[in-house]
Write an enzyme that holds these catalytic residues in place. Sequence first.
Site, PDB file in Angstrom:
ATOM      1  N   LYS A   1       6.024  96.996 -33.983  1.00 34.43           N
ATOM      2  CA  LYS A   1       7.462  97.322 -33.910  1.00 34.43           C
ATOM      3  C   LYS A   1       8.268  96.419 -34.854  1.00 34.43           C
ATOM      4  O   LYS A   1       9.088  96.903 -35.625  1.00 34.43           O
ATOM      5  CB  LYS A   1       7.988  97.144 -32.466  1.00 34.43           C
TER       6      LYS A   1
ATOM      7  N   ARG B   1      13.484  98.098 -22.345  1.00 34.73           N
ATOM      8  CA  ARG B   1      12.133  97.689 -21.986  1.00 34.73           C
ATOM      9  C   ARG B   1      11.738  98.237 -20.622  1.00 34.73           C
ATOM     10  O   ARG B   1      10.632  98.014 -20.153  1.00 34.73           O
ATOM     11  CB  ARG B   1      12.185  96.177 -21.920  1.00 34.73           C
TER      12      ARG B   1
ATOM     13  N   ARG C   1      -1.452  87.170 -35.747  1.00 37.72           N
ATOM     14  CA  ARG C   1      -0.056  87.251 -36.197  1.00 37.72           C
ATOM     15  C   ARG C   1       0.499  85.865 -36.557  1.00 37.72           C
ATOM     16  O   ARG C   1       0.291  84.893 -35.864  1.00 37.72           O
ATOM     17  CB  ARG C   1       0.826  87.854 -35.113  1.00 37.72           C
TER      18      ARG C   1
ATOM     19  N   ARG D   1       3.190  82.466 -32.438  1.00 40.21           N
ATOM     20  CA  ARG D   1       4.032  82.523 -31.241  1.00 40.21           C
ATOM     21  C   ARG D   1       3.305  81.990 -30.004  1.00 40.21           C
ATOM     22  O   ARG D   1       2.119  82.248 -29.827  1.00 40.21           O
ATOM     23  CB  ARG D   1       4.476  83.974 -30.990  1.00 40.21           C
TER      24      ARG D   1
ATOM     25  N   ARG E   1       1.235  90.559 -20.894  1.00 40.09           N
ATOM     26  CA  ARG E   1       2.288  91.351 -21.554  1.00 40.09           C
ATOM     27  C   ARG E   1       1.885  92.827 -21.611  1.00 40.09           C
ATOM     28  O   ARG E   1       2.725  93.716 -21.478  1.00 40.09           O
ATOM     29  CB  ARG E   1       2.544  90.813 -22.971  1.00 40.09           C
TER      30      ARG E   1
END
Length: 214
Positions: free
Chosen positions: A13, A88, A127, A159, A170
């Site tokens: 996203k 969300r 990432r 992160r 998550r």
Amino acid sequence: MRIVLVGPPGAGKGTQAQFIASHLSIPKISTGDIFRANVSGGTELGILAKQYMDKGDLVPDEVTVAMVRDRIAQPDAVSGFLLDGFPRNVPQAETLRDMLADNGQAVDKVLELVVDEEEVVRRLSGRRTCGQCGRIWHVDFDEGRDDVCDDCGGRLFQRDDDKEEVVRHRLEVYKEQTEPLVEFYEKEGVLAGIDATGSVEDVTARALAALRPA
Ligand code: AP5
């Protein structure tokens, strides 16, 4: 144009948001980015949000909604925006619908990025994000970019919520709370699902095609 991006953590996203928003000349509004900026800045909002983000839970709706309400009222968002990470859950989607309706507006299109769980875990584990400009990279797919941003020379960081156990939580939160949005927006007649596998460029091309008027 008012666009919402939906998809599991790691679907791409944030990656797609930066290209789509720039292509359409609309601001990209990422609730995750806003929370992370507040965490880095040590603000009251950041201290609160961090408690939830570190566990992979959603930040309470009243906090998130107030933040979005304020952001989409800014002058640069008056004629359109791309939301990444909001709504969300269904209550957030209903609030957004009411918020926009108050100004005679509505969400024009919701892009669902469809990708399987195995790919998501692979993407998140590699990432890296630029601490200066926010550009998102991947250590395997963007060869050699594991330390410094090619765009601005900023340092890349990993992160905190990309640790494996947090990623798994998550994904559970996504299935329970966010996935019902697909049905919500299908009923509203604005949903377009796109295959989010393949190269970043291919996914951007599919996204832009889905956003073109029929
Ligand atoms: P948020 O920042 O929104 O995280 P997320 O939704 O879990 O999504 P991610 O940012 O992890 O993934 P992404 O889909 O953007 O993938 P990316 O493009 O980086 O939220 C973080 C936290 O904030 C939440 O857990 C919550 O606590 C809080 N929060 C945020 N919004 C909230 C809300 N509305 N309500 C309550 N709480 C909220 O891509 C991943 C990797 O894959 C990158 O390395 C990228 O380079 C790579 N990649 C991307 N596309 C491709 C491709 N096509 N091929 C190969 N690699 C690719």
